[in-house]
Design a protein around this motif. Structure first.
Motif, PDB file in Angstrom:
ATOM      1  N   SER A 114      75.075  -4.257-105.991  1.00  0.00           N
ATOM      2  CA  SER A 114      74.323  -3.427-104.982  1.00  0.00           C
ATOM      3  C   SER A 114      74.075  -1.822-105.561  1.00  0.00           C
ATOM      4  O   SER A 114      73.191  -1.773-105.269  1.00  0.00           O
ATOM      5  N   LEU A 155      77.667 -14.741 -96.343  1.00  0.00           N
ATOM      6  CA  LEU A 155      76.851 -14.110 -96.274  1.00  0.00           C
ATOM      7  C   LEU A 155      75.646 -14.610 -97.043  1.00  0.00           C
ATOM      8  O   LEU A 155      74.487 -13.447 -97.116  1.00  0.00           O
ATOM      9  N   THR A 200      71.733 -14.674 -96.400  1.00  0.00           N
ATOM     10  CA  THR A 200      71.104 -13.769 -95.353  1.00  0.00           C
ATOM     11  C   THR A 200      70.803 -13.087 -96.307  1.00  0.00           C
ATOM     12  O   THR A 200      69.527 -11.864 -96.221  1.00  0.00           O
ATOM     13  N   TYR A 201      71.500 -11.982 -97.024  1.00  0.00           N
ATOM     14  CA  TYR A 201      71.679 -10.798 -97.595  1.00  0.00           C
ATOM     15  C   TYR A 201      72.016 -10.776 -98.973  1.00  0.00           C
ATOM     16  O   TYR A 201      71.489  -9.575-100.072  1.00  0.00           O
ATOM     17  N   ASP A 242      74.003  -8.537-102.107  1.00  0.00           N
ATOM     18  CA  ASP A 242      74.457  -7.582-100.540  1.00  0.00           C
ATOM     19  C   ASP A 242      75.278  -7.924-100.131  1.00  0.00           C
ATOM     20  O   ASP A 242      76.109  -7.800 -99.311  1.00  0.00           O
ATOM     21  N   SER A 243      75.424  -9.272-100.356  1.00  0.00           N
ATOM     22  CA  SER A 243      76.513  -9.861 -99.336  1.00  0.00           C
ATOM     23  C   SER A 243      77.964  -9.513 -99.613  1.00  0.00           C
ATOM     24  O   SER A 243      78.818  -9.382 -98.572  1.00  0.00           O
ATOM     25  N   TYR A 299      78.815  -6.305 -96.902  1.00  0.00           N
ATOM     26  CA  TYR A 299      78.663  -6.876 -95.896  1.00  0.00           C
ATOM     27  C   TYR A 299      79.751  -7.382 -95.957  1.00  0.00           C
ATOM     28  O   TYR A 299      80.926  -7.172 -94.641  1.00  0.00           O
TER      29      TYR A 299
END
Length: 420
Positions: free
Chosen positions: A247, A377, A380-381, A384-385, A388
């Motif tokens: 990230s 995740l 979706t991310y 960056d999953s 989160y």
């Protein structure tokens, strides 16, 4: 006088060598965490598979054998059990560097867990034997410095070796260091004389000791509070370096230095402060042994969340420094409290019972849960999953604080003072 007897058996010397062994204990755990990204690239593992290797593969065996090894230490030689454990986990750490598949690395991690199962509970008992009650919280706090120092050095040294050589060499180097320390440890650290007339623990000790602590509400509340904190702590210690790489675009060495500095500075300060305050305030009111970690966790959760959400790397470091101190402050106070829930002869076994719960939940669930949520995740991310996923588990710090606050209702009644 023999050479072994000429070694000064001062409590300070014993504590120093116990600390060295404990540093290697956590260094050998953390080194896998800092090497996750190169291992993932080389062996094509998913985050869930990496979570299994860092969590359940270690925790199941570690927890299963902790109690039998503690019983063996209470019956025979605590220093002897620690020495054998140190040699065993160091051997399997070195073997991790030879793994070519998931199942090979899984098997070697089982071996590391088996070895480390015999290190901590006998160390707690040796410290309790060597230091008077008024100094015990501080001594256990100093011993617990092995956690942040080992985690921090694992991140810094492991990332440097992997960057300049490869991840396999990092495992080999750490394993050899432990194999060198083991015979020196045995030569220096010796058990104190047993209390005259004391009955050596047997297999029945487990069935006698566990009901003693199981009847005490403070044991369960402290154990589950510490376990949920460890779920976050072990999970974050395992994955933060990967978060920094994915990230924030850091290199492996940069992430290792970043994480290592947080653990060495913040973690060391937090552990020492916890031990110091436990002795200072616990002498006035035993409930401080639970109040201290509860307050720390209530501050840790929001600060850690904020640190993971901002984008400026310098600000991230500043925001994460305080929670990296506070999230580990519990080690001195709670381990001291657990020691005082039973009489001295049963301390190693009581500590092992506490560690079974702490490690099954904390170490067994934390790293895997973050890895599993990250995979869930990812669509979706994206990269960056993992960030989160780490944010999601911070709620457990708040639950840990609540449980530990509830323990204050029972701690004074459950406390067992040392015999005069």
């Amino acid at each position: 006088m023999t050479a072994a007897r000429s070694i000064p058996r001062s409590p300070t010397l014993v504590l120093v060598f116990l600390l060295l062994a404990y540093i290697l204990n956590f260094l050998d755990r953390q080194i896998l965490g800092i090497l996750l990204e190169p291992i993932k690239t080389d062996l094509k593992f998913t985050d869930s598979e990496l979570g299994v290797l860092t969590g359940p593969a270690f925790a199941l065996v570690y927890s299963l054998f902790g109690v039998p090894f503690a019983l063996l230490a209470d019956r025979t030689s605590r220093s002897g059990v620690i020495t054998a454990s140190l040699g065993l986990w160091s051997l399997f750490t070195a073997l991790c560097g030879t793994a070519a598949s998931f199942w090979q690395l899984f098997a070697f991690r089982l071996g590391v867990g088996l070895g480390e199962a015999g290190g901590v509970a006998p160390s707690y008992a040796l410290i309790a034997d060597r230091f008077p009650a008024a100094q015990r919280g501080k001594a256990l706090g100093i011993f617990s410095l092995g956690v942040p120092i080992g985690l921090g050095l694992g991140a810094v040294i492991g990332s440097w070796i992997a960057q300049h050589f490869d991840w396999r060499t990092a495992f080999l180097a750490m394993g050899v260091a432990g194999l060198i320390l083991a015979p020196i440890f045995k030569f220096v650290v010796r058990d104190p004389p047993r209390v005259p007339g004391a009955t050596p623990p047997s297999m029945g000790t487990l069935f006698a000791t566990f009901p003693l602590v199981a009847r005490k509400p403070s044991f369960w509340l402290l154990a589950f509070g510490a376990s949920l904190s460890s779920l976050c702590g072990y999970g974050l210690a395992t994955w933060v370096a990967s978060i920094l790489i994915r990230s924030f675009g850091m290199t492996l060495v940069g992430a290792g230095q970043f994480l290592g500095s947080l653990l060495l500075i913040g973690g060391t300060a937090g552990v020492f402060l916890g031990g110091y305050l436990a002795d200072k305030l616990g002498g006035r009111d035993k409930r401080w042994y639970a109040w201290l970690p509860a307050i720390a966790w209530l501050i840790t959760a929001p600060l850690y969340a904020l640190g993971l959400l901002v984008e400026n790397v310098t600000l991230v470091w500043a925001l994460l420094l305080i929670p990296n101190a506070l999230n580990i402050l519990w080690l001195g106070p709670i381990t001291t409290a657990v020691q005082h829930l039973v009489e001295p002869s049963k301390r190693a076994t009581a500590s092992a019972a506490f560690l079974v719960i702490n490690n099954l939940i904390g170490l067994g669930v934390g790293p895997f849960l973050i890895g599993y949520i990250s995979d869930a995740l990812r669509s979706t991310y994206g990269a960056d999953s993992l960030r989160y996923a780490a944010l999601a588990v911070l709620v457990f710090y708040l639950v840990a604080a609540l449980l530990t606050l509830l323990a204050t209702r029972y701690l004074r009644e459950d406390w067992v003072e040392d015999a005069a």
